[in-house]
Design an enzyme around this catalytic site. Structure first.
Site, PDB file in Angstrom:
ATOM      1  N   TYR A 139      27.218 -13.008  -1.751  1.00 50.25           N
ATOM      2  CA  TYR A 139      26.616 -11.811  -1.444  1.00 50.25           C
ATOM      3  C   TYR A 139      27.697 -10.487  -1.268  1.00 50.25           C
ATOM      4  O   TYR A 139      27.336  -9.566  -2.008  1.00 50.25           O
ATOM      5  CB  TYR A 139      25.890 -11.874  -0.183  1.00 50.25           C
ATOM      6  N   LYS A 143      28.370  -7.102  -3.705  1.00 48.90           N
ATOM      7  CA  LYS A 143      28.418  -5.852  -3.087  1.00 48.90           C
ATOM      8  C   LYS A 143      29.611  -5.042  -3.027  1.00 48.90           C
ATOM      9  O   LYS A 143      29.708  -3.870  -3.248  1.00 48.90           O
ATOM     10  CB  LYS A 143      28.001  -5.954  -1.343  1.00 48.90           C
TER      11      LYS A 143
END
Length: 232
Positions: A139, A143
């Site tokens: 994740y 990002k």
């Protein structure tokens, strides 16, 4: 960027931070807010204009740009996290939405924003754009890629007068962080900080102390970001 009388599009607007963005934009005077979700029936606020949109579907993104030709403010909020079920498939899914989805939406709507006077593009990122931990590795990677994209878009769209804003925060009190027991920031506070920053001409919004501390740590050694490395 002035929100009053603007036309906005918010992705992932059916719940959580996206729904909060959509409502707040109306309350601040936006003339119209397109609320995008894979299932437009999940948009229940009657003051919003629901549209069907899967940001990983290039044809759907192109159709949205055609349909919403009056947009002057794009909020790329749609995001996913599969930290509870890590692995290569999860990593690809996170990258598809969090990076490639943001890339597709930004590319499709940049000409729309240009035609409407420049406007603004807001990318919802994370403190994990700056740092990472074992359980959120993939994740955080998605990002971080979106942060790099945001920085590039800021320069690329400068000439057409588009303000590009990156938003960073720690855990936000939404469904995505439901199983997190640590401190969380209210989505209303993230949105308020973002819209205040947008109207003041900011390029980056650090919505909480966690993101501000992490950002300041980038100018120092890795030990500032990762205290466990100190003395190793």
């Amino acid at each position: 960027m002035k929100i009053t009388d603007s036309v906005a599009l918010v992705t992932g607007a059916n719940r959580g931070l996206g729904a909060t963005f959509a409502r707040a934009l109306l309350e601040r005077g936006a003339r119209k807010v397109y609320a995008a979700a894979r299932n437009p029936a999940s948009i229940t606020d009657p003051d919003l204009t629901p549209i069907a949109l899967d940001v990983t579907d290039q044809a759907a993104v192109a159709a949205a740009a055609e349909l919403c030709g009056d947009v002057s403010l794009l909020v790329n909020n749609a995001g996913v996290s599969y930290s509870h079920d890590p692995g290569p498939a999860a990593a690809r899914a996170e990258m598809e939405v969090n990076y490639f989805g943001t890339l597709a939406m930004s590319g499709a709507f940049a000409p729309v924003l240009a035609r409407n006077g420049g406007g603004a593009l807001v990318n919802v990122l994370s403190v994990l754009s700056y740092l990472t931990f074992p359980r959120v590795t993939t994740y955080a990677a998605s990002k971080a890629a979106a942060w790099s994209l945001t920085n590039a878009l800021r320069l690329e769209l400068l000439e057409q007068g588009t303000q590009v804003v990156g938003v960073h925060a720690g855990y936000i009190d939404t469904d995505m962080a439901a199983n997190i027991t640590g401190p969380k920031i209210a989505p209303e506070d993230v949105v308020a900080a973002t819209l205040d920053g947008l109207e003041s001409g900011a390029y980056e919004v650090l919505a909480d102390d966690v993101s501000r501390q992490a950002r300041s740590g980038l100018s120092g050694g890795l030990e500032l970001l990762y205290p466990a490395l100190a003395g190793k």
